[in-house]
Design a protein around this motif. Structure first.
Motif, PDB file in Angstrom:
ATOM      1  N   ASN A 163     -64.968  14.699 -14.794  1.00  0.00           N
ATOM      2  CA  ASN A 163     -63.847  13.779 -14.647  1.00  0.00           C
ATOM      3  C   ASN A 163     -62.905  14.213 -13.530  1.00  0.00           C
ATOM      4  O   ASN A 163     -62.331  13.373 -12.837  1.00  0.00           O
ATOM      5  N   SER A 164     -62.749  15.507 -13.326  1.00  0.00           N
ATOM      6  CA  SER A 164     -61.874  15.966 -12.246  1.00  0.00           C
ATOM      7  C   SER A 164     -62.514  15.720 -10.879  1.00  0.00           C
ATOM      8  O   SER A 164     -61.815  15.432  -9.916  1.00  0.00           O
ATOM      9  N   TYR A 165     -63.818  15.797 -10.817  1.00  0.00           N
ATOM     10  CA  TYR A 165     -64.499  15.505  -9.550  1.00  0.00           C
ATOM     11  C   TYR A 165     -64.542  14.003  -9.259  1.00  0.00           C
ATOM     12  O   TYR A 165     -64.586  13.596  -8.107  1.00  0.00           O
ATOM     13  N   THR A 166     -64.526  13.171 -10.259  1.00  0.00           N
ATOM     14  CA  THR A 166     -64.541  11.729 -10.052  1.00  0.00           C
ATOM     15  C   THR A 166     -63.278  11.283  -9.334  1.00  0.00           C
ATOM     16  O   THR A 166     -63.333  10.394  -8.482  1.00  0.00           O
ATOM     17  N   GLY A 167     -62.174  11.836  -9.633  1.00  0.00           N
ATOM     18  CA  GLY A 167     -60.929  11.499  -8.946  1.00  0.00           C
ATOM     19  C   GLY A 167     -60.998  11.887  -7.476  1.00  0.00           C
ATOM     20  O   GLY A 167     -60.553  11.143  -6.611  1.00  0.00           O
ATOM     21  N   ILE A 168     -61.569  13.069  -7.216  1.00  0.00           N
ATOM     22  CA  ILE A 168     -61.694  13.516  -5.825  1.00  0.00           C
ATOM     23  C   ILE A 168     -62.671  12.605  -5.070  1.00  0.00           C
ATOM     24  O   ILE A 168     -62.430  12.249  -3.919  1.00  0.00           O
ATOM     25  N   ILE A 169     -63.750  12.206  -5.730  1.00  0.00           N
ATOM     26  CA  ILE A 169     -64.722  11.303  -5.101  1.00  0.00           C
ATOM     27  C   ILE A 169     -64.081   9.954  -4.810  1.00  0.00           C
ATOM     28  O   ILE A 169     -64.310   9.366  -3.748  1.00  0.00           O
TER      29      ILE A 169
END
Length: 165
Positions: A5-11
């Motif tokens: 979920n934290s990487y989805t925001g960055i993506i």
């Protein structure tokens, strides 16, 4: 799962920063850029045609005083070259095509017949004469000669000359 979920925001942020401008360029800005490049190319072409120097061949031809096309002197010039080969003059018709502002454009239709190589050499000699006329069009065609039952090659040359009145 928390790391995903934290990487989805960055993506999503990277997508907005990289992908959105790219898509906007493809759909909106690329057409504008191509139209701008076409405009600049047309302006450059217009600028280059307006800056023709005073001693260019186009202006020399426009101010030529001999009337070879109008008087039929083209036939006399061709007769000197026709002695070398087996070409024949079928007809020559000079006409006044346009007249305005102290200039007249004369057009001559010259029909020759003979072998292809001789006709082409004759056309080349006519074009390189530098007498103030230019070849506007050339057309080759074959014609059935009923009397001799042969096929002969005919060449129609359209010559134009601009004269000062």
């Amino acid at each position: 799962m928390k790391q995903l979920n934290s990487y989805t925001g960055i993506i999503k942020i990277m997508g907005l920063l990289v992908l959105l401008p790219f898509v906007a360029y493809i759909f909106a800005i690329s057409k504008t850029v191509s139209m701008y490049r076409n405009l600049k190319a047309q302006e450059q072409l217009l600028y280059s045609t307006q800056n023709i120097s005073d001693n260019s061949p186009e202006k020399i031809v426009a101010l030529n005083d001999n009337e070879d096309v109008k008087s039929g002197a083209v036939i006399k010039i061709l007769s000197t070259h026709m002695a070398d080969n087996s070409t024949m003059t079928d007809s020559y018709t000079p006409t006044l095509s346009y007249k305005s502002n102290g200039f007249a454009i004369y057009t001559g239709e010259l029909i020759l017949s003979g072998p292809f190589i001789d006709l082409t050499k004759l056309m080349s000699k006519l074009e390189n004469e530098e007498r103030g006329y230019k070849i506007a069009s050339v057309k080759y065609k074959t014609v059935n000669d009923v009397r001799s039952r042969n096929v002969k090659l005919m060449m129609t040359i359209i010559i134009q000359q601009v004269n000062k009145i």
